[in-house]
Design an enzyme around this catalytic site. Structure first.
Site, PDB file in Angstrom:
ATOM      1  N   HIS A 253       0.844  -1.184   0.000  1.00 56.96           N
ATOM      2  CA  HIS A 253       0.000   0.000   0.000  1.00 56.96           C
ATOM      3  C   HIS A 253       0.883   1.238   0.000  1.00 56.96           C
ATOM      4  O   HIS A 253       1.958   1.226   0.590  1.00 56.96           O
ATOM      5  CB  HIS A 253      -0.918   0.018   1.243  1.00 56.96           C
ATOM      6  N   GLU A 308      -7.972  -5.026  -0.092  1.00 56.08           N
ATOM      7  CA  GLU A 308      -8.538  -5.775  -1.221  1.00 56.08           C
ATOM      8  C   GLU A 308      -8.527  -7.280  -0.975  1.00 56.08           C
ATOM      9  O   GLU A 308      -9.334  -8.009  -1.539  1.00 56.08           O
ATOM     10  CB  GLU A 308      -7.765  -5.476  -2.509  1.00 56.08           C
TER      11      GLU A 308
HETATM   12  N1  COA Z   1       3.896  -7.742  -4.564  1.00 55.70           N
HETATM   13  C1  COA Z   1       5.221  -7.805  -4.784  1.00 55.70           C
HETATM   14  N2  COA Z   1       6.057  -6.755  -4.688  1.00 55.70           N
HETATM   15  C2  COA Z   1       5.505  -5.571  -4.360  1.00 55.70           C
HETATM   16  C3  COA Z   1       4.130  -5.425  -4.108  1.00 55.70           C
HETATM   17  C4  COA Z   1       3.318  -6.571  -4.213  1.00 55.70           C
HETATM   18  N3  COA Z   1       1.995  -6.517  -3.992  1.00 55.70           N
HETATM   19  N4  COA Z   1       3.879  -4.146  -3.801  1.00 55.70           N
HETATM   20  C5  COA Z   1       5.040  -3.495  -3.870  1.00 55.70           C
HETATM   21  N5  COA Z   1       6.023  -4.342  -4.199  1.00 55.70           N
HETATM   22  C6  COA Z   1       7.437  -4.052  -4.369  1.00 55.70           C
HETATM   23  C7  COA Z   1       7.683  -3.364  -5.711  1.00 55.70           C
HETATM   24  O1  COA Z   1       7.956  -4.313  -6.723  1.00 55.70           O
HETATM   25  C8  COA Z   1       8.860  -2.480  -5.404  1.00 55.70           C
HETATM   26  O2  COA Z   1      10.035  -3.243  -5.454  1.00 55.70           O
HETATM   27  P1  COA Z   1      11.333  -2.697  -6.236  1.00 55.70           P
HETATM   28  O3  COA Z   1      11.687  -1.431  -5.524  1.00 55.70           O
HETATM   29  O4  COA Z   1      12.300  -3.810  -6.075  1.00 55.70           O
HETATM   30  O5  COA Z   1      10.860  -2.470  -7.645  1.00 55.70           O
HETATM   31  C9  COA Z   1       8.631  -2.076  -3.934  1.00 55.70           C
HETATM   32  O6  COA Z   1       7.815  -3.096  -3.372  1.00 55.70           O
HETATM   33  C10 COA Z   1       7.960  -0.734  -3.790  1.00 55.70           C
HETATM   34  O7  COA Z   1       6.803  -0.703  -4.617  1.00 55.70           O
HETATM   35  P2  COA Z   1       6.093   0.634  -5.129  1.00 55.70           P
HETATM   36  O8  COA Z   1       5.436   0.358  -6.451  1.00 55.70           O
HETATM   37  O9  COA Z   1       7.052   1.783  -5.064  1.00 55.70           O
HETATM   38  O10 COA Z   1       5.037   0.857  -4.039  1.00 55.70           O
HETATM   39  P3  COA Z   1       3.768   1.794  -4.213  1.00 55.70           P
HETATM   40  O11 COA Z   1       3.572   2.473  -2.937  1.00 55.70           O
HETATM   41  O12 COA Z   1       3.835   2.685  -5.410  1.00 55.70           O
HETATM   42  O13 COA Z   1       2.649   0.715  -4.556  1.00 55.70           O
HETATM   43  C11 COA Z   1       0.685  -0.501  -4.683  1.00 55.70           C
HETATM   44  C12 COA Z   1       1.480   0.542  -3.891  1.00 55.70           C
HETATM   45  C13 COA Z   1      -0.642  -0.769  -3.981  1.00 55.70           C
HETATM   46  C14 COA Z   1       0.379   0.045  -6.106  1.00 55.70           C
HETATM   47  C15 COA Z   1       1.519  -1.817  -4.794  1.00 55.70           C
HETATM   48  O14 COA Z   1       1.838  -2.295  -3.501  1.00 55.70           O
HETATM   49  C16 COA Z   1       0.803  -2.902  -5.620  1.00 55.70           C
HETATM   50  O15 COA Z   1       0.884  -2.892  -6.852  1.00 55.70           O
HETATM   51  N6  COA Z   1       0.092  -3.859  -4.940  1.00 55.70           N
HETATM   52  C17 COA Z   1      -0.633  -4.889  -5.655  1.00 55.70           C
HETATM   53  C18 COA Z   1      -1.958  -4.358  -6.153  1.00 55.70           C
HETATM   54  C19 COA Z   1      -2.940  -4.122  -5.007  1.00 55.70           C
HETATM   55  O16 COA Z   1      -3.096  -4.952  -4.129  1.00 55.70           O
HETATM   56  N7  COA Z   1      -3.628  -2.962  -5.095  1.00 55.70           N
HETATM   57  C20 COA Z   1      -4.640  -2.588  -4.119  1.00 55.70           C
HETATM   58  C21 COA Z   1      -4.196  -1.420  -3.292  1.00 55.70           C
HETATM   59  S1  COA Z   1      -5.322  -1.067  -1.985  1.00 55.70           S
END
Ligand code: COA
Length: 372
Positions: A253, A308
């Site tokens: 998140h 979710e």
């Molecule tokens: N599974 C695996 N790795 C994950 C992850 C997940 N669900 N969420 C984040 N990471 C990893 C990323 O790959 C990244 O690694 P890296 O630096 O080696 O590339 C690191 O953690 C940071 O991720 P980042 O995209 O910067 O975090 P964010 O704050 O932008 O992302 C979300 C937040 C929700 C978009 C992200 O966690 C995600 O895509 N989750 C899955 C989709 C989901 O459940 N969405 C519902 C949200 S309520």
């Protein structure tokens, strides 16, 4: 390329940037706490209804009781829904219904609590009507005795919903009602800040929520669990997915660095639902493995279960088809979106940030003498 002259701080995705003030929700990501106007989400789920929570968000008052039935659809909205192809995205159907409602009612500025109530009550009828029309069935008129969640299930199926299912969906609606400056809410506030109308703001919010990074995850969680299939396969499946660089749905998140309190509240709701035992057992076991693997791979970043994950369990448990999950989330978020519209309008200032220009320096157009 010239060095940029504008060296003010810039945060991609506006992460960590304070972009406004709100009295609606406190999202305490570090401690995994969420409060609506000071009331913890677990208490609201335990002791309130969506209608009460919506009134709390719109007015600041906690009514002893509140009733918000779904609303009848005006004819032009039904005509528009009938004109959509059966394979239209349910979020597009919802956005279309809101847009048509706005065009015929022309809600004025400033937005009102009554407009917020009307739009929130219209959305479940619109989504239920589209879900039936795409199956060749006629829409069902609202039952004004039922609350929003029960009314939605009634209009979807044409029969009175099971009380436990209605209560579980109502709890899901409460957890989904509001969550600070997420992308769709921020979109609604930007639109409102131009003194545009509440229907336009909600249309924009639905568009923002449609993206998989925001509102698309619960149906992906269901697919993920279906693909994993059994607890024994979880280790290998999750390793393979992470090796391919994929994200595990229902984890991580932007704000929470602790267990999402909404996931905890919904897990309790899912545990109380009949017929969920096997599916929930799988979800709980997969969650344990996934949390361990995410911890191993990203020790630098706390990646915990998000809302979710257990939203998927509840929505699956009440029998909704997965392709309706994102739009059902939108139904829940109407209270928050419209409360933010009211809050923005009450102390409005046009939202218009700056952008750093990183393109070419001023230059001559080929074949045209420089102007000065
Ligand atoms: N599974 C695996 N790795 C994950 C992850 C997940 N669900 N969420 C984040 N990471 C990893 C990323 O790959 C990244 O690694 P890296 O630096 O080696 O590339 C690191 O953690 C940071 O991720 P980042 O995209 O910067 O975090 P964010 O704050 O932008 O992302 C979300 C937040 C929700 C978009 C992200 O966690 C995600 O895509 N989750 C899955 C989709 C989901 O459940 N969405 C519902 C949200 S309520």
């Amino acid at each position: 390329m010239d060095k940029p002259v504008d060296d003010r701080p810039y945060s991609p995705g506006l992460e960590g940037v304070l972009a406004g003030e709100t009295a609606l929700a406190k999202v305490d990501g570090a401690n995994g706490r969420l409060m609506y106007r000071g009331y913890p989400i677990v208490d609201l789920v335990r002791g309130g209804t969506y209608a009460q929570v919506a009134e709390l968000l719109w007015t600041g008052e906690w009514p002893a009781s509140a009733h918000l039935p779904t609303a009848p659809l005006p004819d032009p909205v039904l005509v528009a829904l009938r004109a959509l192809p059966a394979d239209a995205h349910p979020m597009d159907a919802l956005r279309t219904a809101t847009s048509v409602w706005g065009a015929i009612n022309r809600p004025g500025w400033p937005p009102t609590v009554e407009q917020a109530r009307t739009l929130t009550a219209l959305a479940p009828s619109a989504l239920a009507a589209f879900a039936r029309l795409r199956e060749g069935k006629d829409p069902v008129e609202p039952d004004f005795e039922l609350g929003l969640a029960a009314g939605f299930l009634f209009q979807l199926r044409g029969e009175a919903p099971d009380e436990a299912a209605a209560r579980a969906l109502d709890a899901y609606f409460i957890t989904g009602a509001e969550h600070g400056f997420n992308a769709s809410t921020f979109t609604a506030r930007v639109i409102t800040s131009t003194q545009s109308d509440i229907a336009s703001a909600v249309c924009g919010a639905i568009g923002a929520l449609k993206g998989p990074l925001h509102g698309g995850a619960p149906s992906e969680v269901v697919n993920q669990l279906h693909e994993i299939g059994s607890v024994e396969r979880a280790e290998q499946w999750l390793d393979d997915a992470l090796d391919r660089g994929e994200r595990l749905m229902g984890f991580g998140h932007r704000v929470y660095r602790a267990y999402d309190p909404r996931a905890a509240a919904l897990r309790t709701v899912a545990e109380g639902m009949a017929g969920m035992a096997d599916w929930l057992k799988l979800a709980v076991a997969v969650e344990d493995v996934a949390l361990r693997k995410l911890e191993q791979r990203h020790p630098e970043r706390a990646l915990k279960t998000n809302v979710e994950y257990y939203a998927a369990a509840v929505l699956q448990g009440v029998g909704l088809p997965p392709d309706l999950f994102p739009a059902t989330f939108a139904l829940a978020r109407h209270a928050g979106w419209t409360a933010h519209v009211l809050e923005q309008a009450s102390a409005n200032r046009l939202i218009r940030p700056d952008v750093r220009y990183v393109g070419p320096a001023e230059r001559a157009l080929p074949g045209v003498a420089a102007s000065s």
